[in-house]
Design an enzyme around this catalytic site. Structure first.
Site, PDB file in Angstrom:
ATOM      1  N   TYR A  53       0.813  -1.217   0.000  1.00 47.22           N
ATOM      2  CA  TYR A  53       0.000   0.000   0.000  1.00 47.22           C
ATOM      3  C   TYR A  53       0.843   1.261   0.000  1.00 47.22           C
ATOM      4  O   TYR A  53       0.362   2.325  -0.382  1.00 47.22           O
ATOM      5  CB  TYR A  53      -0.925   0.022   1.221  1.00 47.22           C
ATOM      6  CG  TYR A  53      -2.035  -0.979   1.130  1.00 47.22           C
ATOM      7  CD1 TYR A  53      -1.743  -2.333   1.047  1.00 47.22           C
ATOM      8  CD2 TYR A  53      -3.364  -0.585   1.098  1.00 47.22           C
ATOM      9  CE1 TYR A  53      -2.743  -3.267   0.953  1.00 47.22           C
ATOM     10  CE2 TYR A  53      -4.372  -1.524   1.003  1.00 47.22           C
ATOM     11  CZ  TYR A  53      -4.057  -2.857   0.936  1.00 47.22           C
ATOM     12  OH  TYR A  53      -5.056  -3.778   0.828  1.00 47.22           O
ATOM     13  N   LYS A 107       3.150 -15.847   2.750  1.00 44.93           N
ATOM     14  CA  LYS A 107       3.291 -16.643   1.530  1.00 44.93           C
ATOM     15  C   LYS A 107       4.789 -16.932   1.400  1.00 44.93           C
ATOM     16  O   LYS A 107       5.452 -16.548   0.422  1.00 44.93           O
ATOM     17  CB  LYS A 107       2.734 -15.865   0.323  1.00 44.93           C
ATOM     18  CG  LYS A 107       2.665 -16.647  -0.969  1.00 44.93           C
ATOM     19  CD  LYS A 107       1.560 -17.683  -1.022  1.00 44.93           C
ATOM     20  CE  LYS A 107       1.665 -18.513  -2.288  1.00 44.93           C
ATOM     21  NZ  LYS A 107       0.658 -19.605  -2.345  1.00 44.93           N
ATOM     22  N   ASP A 120      -3.188 -18.561   1.061  1.00 47.66           N
ATOM     23  CA  ASP A 120      -4.234 -19.225   0.274  1.00 47.66           C
ATOM     24  C   ASP A 120      -4.923 -20.305   1.093  1.00 47.66           C
ATOM     25  O   ASP A 120      -6.153 -20.440   1.038  1.00 47.66           O
ATOM     26  CB  ASP A 120      -3.691 -19.756  -1.064  1.00 47.66           C
ATOM     27  CG  ASP A 120      -2.369 -20.482  -0.946  1.00 47.66           C
ATOM     28  OD1 ASP A 120      -1.680 -20.349   0.078  1.00 47.66           O
ATOM     29  OD2 ASP A 120      -2.014 -21.210  -1.893  1.00 47.66           O
ATOM     30  N   ASP A 139      -6.078  -7.217   4.578  1.00 49.39           N
ATOM     31  CA  ASP A 139      -7.225  -6.569   3.946  1.00 49.39           C
ATOM     32  C   ASP A 139      -8.194  -7.632   3.425  1.00 49.39           C
ATOM     33  O   ASP A 139      -9.397  -7.628   3.718  1.00 49.39           O
ATOM     34  CB  ASP A 139      -6.733  -5.677   2.795  1.00 49.39           C
ATOM     35  CG  ASP A 139      -7.849  -4.852   2.182  1.00 49.39           C
ATOM     36  OD1 ASP A 139      -8.971  -4.859   2.708  1.00 49.39           O
ATOM     37  OD2 ASP A 139      -7.587  -4.194   1.152  1.00 49.39           O
ATOM     38  N   ASP A 156     -11.755  -8.942   5.508  1.00 47.68           N
ATOM     39  CA  ASP A 156     -13.061  -8.774   4.866  1.00 47.68           C
ATOM     40  C   ASP A 156     -13.735 -10.126   4.647  1.00 47.68           C
ATOM     41  O   ASP A 156     -14.942 -10.265   4.852  1.00 47.68           O
ATOM     42  CB  ASP A 156     -12.910  -8.004   3.545  1.00 47.68           C
ATOM     43  CG  ASP A 156     -12.814  -6.497   3.794  1.00 47.68           C
ATOM     44  OD1 ASP A 156     -13.233  -6.046   4.881  1.00 47.68           O
ATOM     45  OD2 ASP A 156     -12.335  -5.771   2.910  1.00 47.68           O
TER      46      ASP A 156
HETATM   47 MG   LIG Z   1      -2.802 -21.758  -3.813  1.00 52.02          MG
HETATM   48 MG   LIG Z   2     -10.916  -4.009   2.798  1.00 52.59          MG
END
Ligand SMILES: [Mg+2]
Ligand SMILES: [Mg+2]
Lengths: 366, 366
Positions: free
Chosen positions: B141, B187, B219, B243, B247
């Protein structure tokens, strides 16, 4: 039609599920008068054991001479401590990169008799039929520079126009032969790469007037995949967002174990494989579920060979066998009939037979 | 205790829900003998209208003199066409940055009487009680360079050791006063920044022997938040992953409209606000749901002021009012009793009263 297919069984349950899927493929070939030439190659842990290389040169050569690749699965505890270059997964990453398979297709479709295994309420998921198109060769996974010291670390999210255009084009083309709706997912309120992505989607729109396009932010897409997944048709996004969203989507219908996938390039050459892993704990027992690999064969017929009818016939047969109450052990519930890997694949082949026979009868009556 | 709180009602339903939450805050102050000094400031669209600035200097000055900030919501169609610097959301981004509020807390807790609105099966979500700790001031960001031409675009995911250490420490501290479990999401199989993140979490572990730590890939976390969300206690992750996952998590229990949030810095100064937006379409009607803002006040008492008991009492009262079948219009189902914003807040205050009275009676009997 005459096609060469390289089959890479890989590790764990790979050989069993691939053998079942190949038998279905050959049955379809027989019914529809296609010839599929199969050659077998090594990949993953098996290839490390045999050739000290998770993707040996002879495997690459074999694939280069074929029209498509069918892969089982790679990996297992035997190779978990290997150095990075000698890890089974490296074979998979390298083959995708070598063949520039930039378009990763991850369909998720509700299968009525499996919905009871879904964590979501049946009403929410019963009409799910979506296809996530994930860019597979760019973005944060490959961007340079990438650096790490003890004090800071850095990755680079970079996309060129050409990389975005080809994946967006492929998604538009998929949308127009499905329900004509495309959701492009980005984070354009924050990222420069997403702004270029969104701009290119908007430019491309004019070329596909039959496709309805919407932009959706990645965080709100992560919500809507749970609250209203049936609203999606084709969803296209960059590599990292696609990784997260396709895995999220894979669990909503309760059919994670039966999901196929494809990784394709612009000339339709592609690699097809089940989403599930090599499940070493049940390997060699003949109890693995071959549905995901059989459905991967259907994707191969559709996307690499353009055999739409044959692909649909496999999908219909797979659903029919589930609806008849036949399951492998992983999906069994009290009262269901449990079959082995090969018995289950045979049911699918019989189902193909039946429909072929009834089609013939139909034809002779008309 | 004597505390100064700056209240920023903002736009849309902001003023209504904030007024309700302040009345609950003052009621709690009265019962527990604390004095909360409230000062009001402008932010968002309202601030643009009055001062041509979504975060006027006098608002910043007010906040600097206070111990915490309570915010309603910002934004609305009136300002949608404004240039970037004059968008209401810019006020929010700037206040987080100005005060270096790097730790974004997003709790998700199942409220029994709201589970019917969940897209997930009740069995999966009934025991959910998790807290996502999102790094809010670093990563993709804000990373430099960030560039875009017509031909390519680039964002940078960068984290320093200091940025990772402070958010990881804050997550460990939160885990030890909850159920003692921390899930660190990254990750690390792909990203250098994730590898440093994972290394720092592993280094910190020794300092928190009472906390059980697990690493989880982003993931697979996106999957497990759907298949087994009750397994999580505290989840800590970088800005972008946080983020998406916060959510995603916000919709699983069916109580999106009642979720609070906090954005805190190391000295416990923080900004508290509902997760929901400004809902301009129902603004000024007195029908908005104040629960999320009331629960944000509870978070303020807990995290900025250390008033654990008072915070728990508000949470208990909010749940009790729901369990008694009182709802605002957004959550109403056939047979439920629908109250206005202020009536609903009053029920919460009465519930506080009741328990206070019964406590006093208890005390005098003993
Ligand atoms: Mg994956
Ligand atoms: Mg959001």
């Amino acid at each position: 039609m005459d096609k060469k297919i390289t089959v890479l069984p890989g590790d764990g349950i790979g050989p069993e599920v691939v053998a079942s899927a190949v038998s279905v493929l050959q049955a379809v070939g027989k019914r529809y008068h296609h010839t599929f030439h199969i050659a077998y190659g090594a990949i993953g842990g098996t290839a490390i054991d045999q050739h000290n290389d998770p993707l040996p040169q002879e495997t690459i050569a074999l694939c280069e001479q074929s029209d498509a690749i069918l892969l089982g699965a790679v990996g297992g505890p035997k190779w978990d401590q290997n150095p990075a270059e000698l890890r089974p997964e490296k074979g998979l990453l390298r083959i995708r990169k070598h063949f520039d398979l930039f378009s990763n297709l991850r369909p998720v479709q509700a299968i009525p008799s499996l919905l009871k295994a879904s964590p979501l309420k049946e009403d929410i998921v019963k009409d799910v039929d979506l296809l996530i198109v994930r860019e597979l060769t760019g973005g944060l996974y490959f961007g340079e520079p990438r650096q790490r010291t003890d004090e800071a670390a850095l990755d680079t999210l970079v996309y060129t126009r050409a990389e975005i255009e080809r994946i967006v084009d492929s998604a538009f083309q998929l949308a127009r032969v499905r329900r004509g709706k495309l959701t492009s997912v980005d984070k354009a309120n924050v990222l420069e790469s997403s702004r270029l992505w969104r701009q290119i989607v908007d430019e491309k729109k004019a070329g596909y007037p039959d496709v309805e396009v919407e932009h959706s932010l990645v965080d709100s897409t992560a919500m809507k995949l749970i609250t209203n997944p049936a609203a999606y048709d084709v969803v296209v996004t960059e590599n990292m967002f696609g990784d997260i969203l396709s895995d999220e989507a894979s669990v909503i219908t309760g059919s994670l174990g039966v999901l196929p996938s494809a990784s394709i390039r612009s000339d339709n050459f592609g690699l097809y494989e089940p989403v599930h892993g090599s499940a070493p704990e049940i390997a060699g027992k003949g109890i693995a579920n071959p549905a995901a690999t059989i459905l991967s064969v259907a994707m191969m017929l559709k996307y690499s060979f353009g055999l739409i009818e044959e692909a649909a016939e496999i999908e219909r047969a797979v659903t029919a066998v589930f609806e008849d109450g036949y399951y492998t052990a992983d999906l069994a519930t009290p009262g269901s009939r449990v079959l082995t890997t090969f018995e289950w694949a045979e049911k699918v082949i019989n189902e193909l037979d039946t429909s072929f026979v009834s089609d013939s009868i139909m034809t002779s009556y008309i």
